[in-house]
Structures are given as structure tokens and as C-alpha cells.
Design a protein around this motif. Structure first.
Motif, PDB file in Angstrom:
ATOM      1  N   ILE A 158       0.849  -1.206   0.000  1.00  0.00           N
ATOM      2  CA  ILE A 158       0.000   0.000   0.000  1.00  0.00           C
ATOM      3  C   ILE A 158       0.878   1.248   0.000  1.00  0.00           C
ATOM      4  O   ILE A 158       0.674   2.172  -0.776  1.00  0.00           O
ATOM      5  N   ARG A 159       1.901   1.231   0.838  1.00  0.00           N
ATOM      6  CA  ARG A 159       2.760   2.430   0.939  1.00  0.00           C
ATOM      7  C   ARG A 159       3.619   2.624  -0.309  1.00  0.00           C
ATOM      8  O   ARG A 159       4.020   3.743  -0.611  1.00  0.00           O
ATOM      9  N   ASP A 160       3.910   1.548  -1.041  1.00  0.00           N
ATOM     10  CA  ASP A 160       4.646   1.673  -2.308  1.00  0.00           C
ATOM     11  C   ASP A 160       3.733   2.099  -3.454  1.00  0.00           C
ATOM     12  O   ASP A 160       4.172   2.176  -4.606  1.00  0.00           O
ATOM     13  N   GLY A 161       2.445   2.295  -3.179  1.00  0.00           N
ATOM     14  CA  GLY A 161       1.516   2.800  -4.198  1.00  0.00           C
ATOM     15  C   GLY A 161       0.984   1.746  -5.153  1.00  0.00           C
ATOM     16  O   GLY A 161       0.410   2.090  -6.192  1.00  0.00           O
ATOM     17  N   VAL A 162       1.163   0.477  -4.810  1.00  0.00           N
ATOM     18  CA  VAL A 162       0.770  -0.588  -5.742  1.00  0.00           C
ATOM     19  C   VAL A 162      -0.733  -0.575  -6.031  1.00  0.00           C
ATOM     20  O   VAL A 162      -1.158  -0.868  -7.149  1.00  0.00           O
ATOM     21  N   ILE A 163      -1.556  -0.209  -5.041  1.00  0.00           N
ATOM     22  CA  ILE A 163      -3.008  -0.149  -5.320  1.00  0.00           C
ATOM     23  C   ILE A 163      -3.472   1.300  -5.540  1.00  0.00           C
ATOM     24  O   ILE A 163      -4.664   1.576  -5.591  1.00  0.00           O
ATOM     25  N   GLY A 164      -2.528   2.209  -5.658  1.00  0.00           N
ATOM     26  CA  GLY A 164      -2.873   3.602  -5.968  1.00  0.00           C
ATOM     27  C   GLY A 164      -3.380   4.369  -4.758  1.00  0.00           C
ATOM     28  O   GLY A 164      -3.097   4.011  -3.611  1.00  0.00           O
ATOM     29  N   GLU A 165      -4.120   5.420  -5.043  1.00  0.00           N
ATOM     30  CA  GLU A 165      -4.690   6.264  -3.986  1.00  0.00           C
ATOM     31  C   GLU A 165      -5.868   5.525  -3.337  1.00  0.00           C
ATOM     32  O   GLU A 165      -6.749   5.016  -4.032  1.00  0.00           O
ATOM     33  N   ILE A 166      -5.882   5.497  -2.014  1.00  0.00           N
ATOM     34  CA  ILE A 166      -6.952   4.752  -1.328  1.00  0.00           C
ATOM     35  C   ILE A 166      -8.277   5.511  -1.422  1.00  0.00           C
ATOM     36  O   ILE A 166      -8.347   6.708  -1.158  1.00  0.00           O
ATOM     37  N   ARG A 167      -9.338   4.746  -1.801  1.00  0.00           N
ATOM     38  CA  ARG A 167     -10.677   5.347  -1.909  1.00  0.00           C
ATOM     39  C   ARG A 167     -11.624   4.844  -0.815  1.00  0.00           C
ATOM     40  O   ARG A 167     -12.411   5.608  -0.277  1.00  0.00           O
ATOM     41  N   VAL A 168     -11.553   3.546  -0.548  1.00  0.00           N
ATOM     42  CA  VAL A 168     -12.528   2.931   0.369  1.00  0.00           C
ATOM     43  C   VAL A 168     -11.833   1.863   1.210  1.00  0.00           C
ATOM     44  O   VAL A 168     -10.986   1.131   0.711  1.00  0.00           O
ATOM     45  N   TYR A 217      -2.541   1.132  10.701  1.00  0.00           N
ATOM     46  CA  TYR A 217      -1.216   0.552  10.455  1.00  0.00           C
ATOM     47  C   TYR A 217      -1.008   0.280   8.961  1.00  0.00           C
ATOM     48  O   TYR A 217       0.031   0.618   8.394  1.00  0.00           O
ATOM     49  N   LEU A 218      -2.020  -0.318   8.325  1.00  0.00           N
ATOM     50  CA  LEU A 218      -1.875  -0.701   6.914  1.00  0.00           C
ATOM     51  C   LEU A 218      -1.834   0.511   5.994  1.00  0.00           C
ATOM     52  O   LEU A 218      -1.052   0.550   5.047  1.00  0.00           O
ATOM     53  N   THR A 219      -2.695   1.475   6.260  1.00  0.00           N
ATOM     54  CA  THR A 219      -2.879   2.574   5.294  1.00  0.00           C
ATOM     55  C   THR A 219      -2.168   3.867   5.682  1.00  0.00           C
ATOM     56  O   THR A 219      -1.925   4.711   4.826  1.00  0.00           O
ATOM     57  N   GLY A 220      -1.926   4.060   6.963  1.00  0.00           N
ATOM     58  CA  GLY A 220      -1.359   5.333   7.425  1.00  0.00           C
ATOM     59  C   GLY A 220      -2.392   6.450   7.427  1.00  0.00           C
ATOM     60  O   GLY A 220      -2.057   7.604   7.721  1.00  0.00           O
ATOM     61  N   LEU A 221      -3.648   6.138   7.130  1.00  0.00           N
ATOM     62  CA  LEU A 221      -4.681   7.182   7.073  1.00  0.00           C
ATOM     63  C   LEU A 221      -5.150   7.553   8.481  1.00  0.00           C
ATOM     64  O   LEU A 221      -5.219   6.715   9.368  1.00  0.00           O
ATOM     65  N   LYS A 222      -5.511   8.831   8.630  1.00  0.00           N
ATOM     66  CA  LYS A 222      -6.061   9.326   9.899  1.00  0.00           C
ATOM     67  C   LYS A 222      -7.562   9.506   9.755  1.00  0.00           C
ATOM     68  O   LYS A 222      -8.022  10.066   8.751  1.00  0.00           O
ATOM     69  N   ILE A 223      -8.322   9.106  10.746  1.00  0.00           N
ATOM     70  CA  ILE A 223      -9.773   9.331  10.736  1.00  0.00           C
ATOM     71  C   ILE A 223     -10.036  10.782  11.130  1.00  0.00           C
ATOM     72  O   ILE A 223      -9.477  11.268  12.116  1.00  0.00           O
ATOM     73  N   THR A 224     -10.877  11.467  10.350  1.00  0.00           N
ATOM     74  CA  THR A 224     -11.216  12.851  10.701  1.00  0.00           C
ATOM     75  C   THR A 224     -12.589  12.945  11.356  1.00  0.00           C
ATOM     76  O   THR A 224     -12.846  13.836  12.151  1.00  0.00           O
ATOM     77  N   LYS A 225     -13.521  12.046  10.968  1.00  0.00           N
ATOM     78  CA  LYS A 225     -14.820  12.013  11.649  1.00  0.00           C
ATOM     79  C   LYS A 225     -15.433  10.621  11.516  1.00  0.00           C
ATOM     80  O   LYS A 225     -15.026   9.835  10.647  1.00  0.00           O
TER      81      LYS A 225
END
Ligand SMILES: NC(=O)c1ccc[n+]([C@@H]2O[C@H](COP(=O)([O-])OP(=O)(O)OC[C@H]3O[C@@H](n4cnc5c(N)ncnc54)[C@H](O)[C@@H]3O)[C@@H](O)[C@H]2O)c1
Length: 388
Positions: A158-168, A217-225
Motif C-alpha cells: 500500500i505504501r509503495d503505491g501498488v493499489i494507488g490512492e486509497i478510496r474505500v 497501520y496498513l494505510t497510514g490514514l487518519k480518521i477525521t470524523k
């Protein structure tokens, strides 16, 4: 990496444990995981609130009797004064006691590995963070599933961009063990469903917290709401046993989480699916030696642990050849290997930046507690969106 770690640690660490008495669950898993690395020896403990039971466990494990304690406060004080004090402390008691035990150990300058959820309130978690910083203590929170080698490979892809920008992100953690009122016969059920020992949430706190952490951990994304509906299933219960949670991430992506302890047919079925602009990745903890990678327009690929195509940095965690399953113990052992590397570096007088080590740190612990609080707040207000 496993051999390098073994060499570096040189087998001479010691530790103390709180919890893990007769009939307990996770304390025993911690001891087994530490033994897998073969690098740390148990030298002190307060294994139960019942001193007789604590003595029983300590004697069985070869702990000297004068280092088996009635309370964790006494243990922190006495062990803190010893010249041969343990290198770190492991906290495996029910949720409400995490804060008190961690605080007692941090005040004595001990490094700590604590179970999740870190504390029952964000304020307590932040207090521990400040204390750890002030006293120069390293701190790990044992979100065990992040230790699976294939979770690390999914993260790397995921961090190497293999699946691109995360949508869902779609993630679930169903279990069936609380379908009936088993509190009378199961000590694990008894404290988890009791707010005095579990905190403000049962299901979200116990397993929803694993979803939140694993996705982070997998995505590095932060929840905003988030927007959460918590259900209390089971007569007489006062805490949730099922929850659906919608989340929004800082990059605009959406998530949908479901955790349940009343889902017939499921044991510990944590599953995370991440969908991006170029493809998707799927990781299931009950099939943790594999992950599925699907690139847009191509058939799904099953990626298997232990094979040459796994990235070198990840492959280094391998303990067994492919086809010989690694599991829960190995995942926790991987967290300990990283934690002990950091402790070894600190002991050698090196500057240690915890972010350079692959174990869940105190920030992840704080995020986890905040997630639980916000889910409860949202649900209590009629499943409304709340900001994090
Ligand atoms: N990371 C994971 O996958 C995972 C899995 C299971 C449990 N946990 C966490 O681990 C913790 C313990 O859960 P468990 O299922 O092992 O519980 P458990 O009931 O099986 O064991 C708890 C142990 O702590 C002892 N204890 C309780 N209060 C104590 C005190 N004040 N001093 C000393 N000992 C005390 C009990 O006697 C028992 O031996 C919880 O916070 C839980 O959320 C995490």
C-alpha cells in the motif's frame, strides 16, 4: 532479521509482568511470544489480585518468591529500587487497570509493553505519554495483529503505491462468543461486559479497536470524523456487543467498520479490505499467512508468506518456511523483537527514535482510546457524525 535480532539482544533481558495468572488469556501469550525470541527472562510479577494465585503462577514459572507481589504498586516500587531491576514491564490486566499499572512503572523509569486499549480515557493516555517522555521510557501497545508478516507486506504494498490512492476501506471483526450470557462461566466475558473493569465500551473497545488500529497501520490514514451505532445485545448487559461505524479519512476516503460478538459462525474473523485507484488488498487474520492483491482488470493473486517474491525488509521477519503456518504467537513475538531492539539500542547509549521501530507506540494507543470514546459519543447522541 530474526537471527540478527537474536544476536543483538544476546539473551540477557529481564522483565516483570502484571496479570497472566491462572486461567488467564493474553499474559500467557505474551510469555510464549517472549520465549519465542529467547531473549528475555521473567524475574518479577504480580500475576493476580489474589496473592495465592499470584504465588502459584510465579512459582510455576521459577520467579523468586520475594519478587512475587501483592500489588503492582508494590512491585513497581520494590523492583525500581533493585540493582538488577527488570529491563521492561508487561501489563496484561483488564482495561481499567492499565493506567494505574503503567503509571506506577513509568514513574520508576521502566520501559512498558501494555495491552490495548491503552487506557479508559484519552486524558489518561496522554498523561502516560507525557510521563514516558519525561522519564525517557520506551512504550509499546500490543496491537498484536500488526505483527503478522503478511500485514507488514500489505502495508508495504500500500505504501509503495501498488493499489494507488486509497478510496474505500471495508473492515470487520465478527465473533460469536457472547451470543449467550456466558459471563457466569467465563472470566474473560465477565470483566469485558462490566463497565467497572472494561471501561465505556465492550465490543468497540475489545475488537473494534483492533480494526481501527489495523487500518491505521496498513494505510497510514487518519480518521477525521465518524458515525457509530452501538448495540447492546443480551438481557441485563449494559455495554455494547455489536457496532457499525462509518468513518471519513483525511485524504477524503471513506470507511465502513463492523465489529460484533454476537455473529454466529465467527471466531476472530478480523478482515480488512483496502480499495485504491489501481487495485485492492485484502488481509484476514485467521488466514494470516496469505493476502490477496488484485490489480485493476486482473484476476486476484494469492500472496503467500515465506516466498521469494516478498519484499526483503518484510521477508526478514520469517521464522518458518512457507506452508508451515505462523500465527498469533509469532505476530506478538515480532512486536517484541522490535521493542527489544529499541531497548538494546537505548541500553547501548544510542539515540532511539521509536518511530524507526516497527511496533505500535503510545500515539497509536492514544488514537485507539480516542476512537472508542468518539464511537460511544456518536452512538449516544443518535449515531451522529462526530469530529476526531
Ligand atoms: N491484543 C490482543 O489481541 C488481546 C487479546 C486478549 C486480551 N487483550 C487485552 O489484554 C488484557 C487482559 O485480557 P485477558 O483476556 O487476558 O484477561 P484475563 O481475565 O484472561 O486475564 C487477566 C489477568 O489479570 C489478572 N489481574 C486482574 N487485575 C489485576 C491486578 N490489579 N493486579 C494483578 N493482576 C490482575 C487476573 O487475575 C488475570 O490473571 C485486556 O486489556 C484485553 O483487552 C488483548
Amino acid at each position: 532479521m530474526v537471527e540478527a535480532i537474536e544476536a543483538k539482544k544476546a539473551g540477557n533481558f529481564t522483565y516483570g509482568m502484571v496479570g497472566g495468572g491462572p486461567g488467564s488469556f493474553i499474559g500467557v501469550v505474551h510469555r510464549a511470544a517472549i520465549n519465542l525470541g529467547g531473549s528475555a527472562r521473567l524475574t518479577a510479577g504480580c500475576f493476580s489480585q489474589d496473592y495465592a494465585k499470584s504465588l502459584e503462577t510465579g512459582r510455576l514459572l521459577g520467579v523468586a518468591e520475594d519478587r512475587i507481589y501483592q500489588t503492582y504498586e508494590e512491585m513497581a516500587r520494590c523492583e525500581g529500587e533493585r540493582e538488577d531491576r527488570p529491563d521492561f514491564m508487561v501489563v496484561t490486566v483488564p482495561n481499567v487497570s492499565h493506567y494505574g499499572a503503567c503509571r506506577a512503572f513509568l514513574e520508576q523509569g521502566f520501559h512498558v509493553m501494555c495491552e490495548k486499549p491503552l487506557t479508559c480515557t484519552t486524558a489518561e493516555a496522554r498523561e502516560l505519554e507525557a510521563l514516558a517522555r519525561k522519564n525517557g521510557c520506551l512504550f509499546a501497545v500490543s496491537y498484536v495483529y500488526t505483527g503478522h508478516l503478511m500485514a507488514k507486506e500489505a502495508r508495504r504494498l500500500i505504501r509503495d503505491g501498488v493499489i494507488g490512492e486509497i478510496r474505500v476501506v471495508i473492515a470487520e471483526y465478527p465473533q460469536e462468543w457472547l451470543m449467550d450470557l456466558v459471563e457466569g462461566e467465563s472470566k474473560q466475558a465477565s470483566w469485558r461486559t462490566d463497565p467497572a473493569r472494561s471501561g465505556i465500551s465492550n465490543c468497540v473497545g475489545d475488537i473494534g479497536s483492533h480494526i481501527e488500529n489495523m487500518v491505521a497501520y496498513l494505510t497510514g490514514l487518519k480518521i477525521t470524523k465518524l458515525c457509530a451505532n452501538l448495540d447492546i445485545v443480551g438481557e441485563g448487559r449494559t455495554l455494547d456487543t455489536n457496532a457499525e461505524i462509518l468513518v471519513k479519512f483525511s485524504n477524503g476516503a471513506s470507511g465502513c467498520y463492523w465489529c460484533s460478538q454476537v455473529a454466529a459462525g465467527y471466531d476472530n474473523a478480523l478482515k480488512v479490505r483496502v480499495f485504491g485507484t489501481l487495485g485492492a488488498i485484502e488481509f484476514e487474520q485467521e488466514k494470516s499467512n496469505y493476502l490477496t492483491l488484485t490489480l485493476k482488470g486482473e484476476p486476484p493473486r494469492l500472496i503467500s508468506r515465506g516466498n521469494g517474491y516478498i519484499h526483503d525488509n518484510v521477508k526478514a521477519y520469517n521464522r518458518l518456511p512457507s506452508g508451515h503456518p505462523e500465527g498469533y504467537h509469532e505476530a506478538l513475538a515480532n512486536l517484541y523483537d522490535q521493542f527489544l531492539l529499541a531497548i538494546a539500542a537505548r541500553r547501548a547509549g544510542e539515540e532511539v527514535c521509536e518511530a524507526d521501530y516497527d511496533y505500535p507506540g503510545i500515539e497509536m494507543g492514544i488514537d485507539g482510546v480516542r476512537f472508542i470514546e468518539k464511537c460511544v459519543e456518536s452512538s449516544q447522541n443518535g449515531a451522529v457524525w462526530v469530529e476526531l
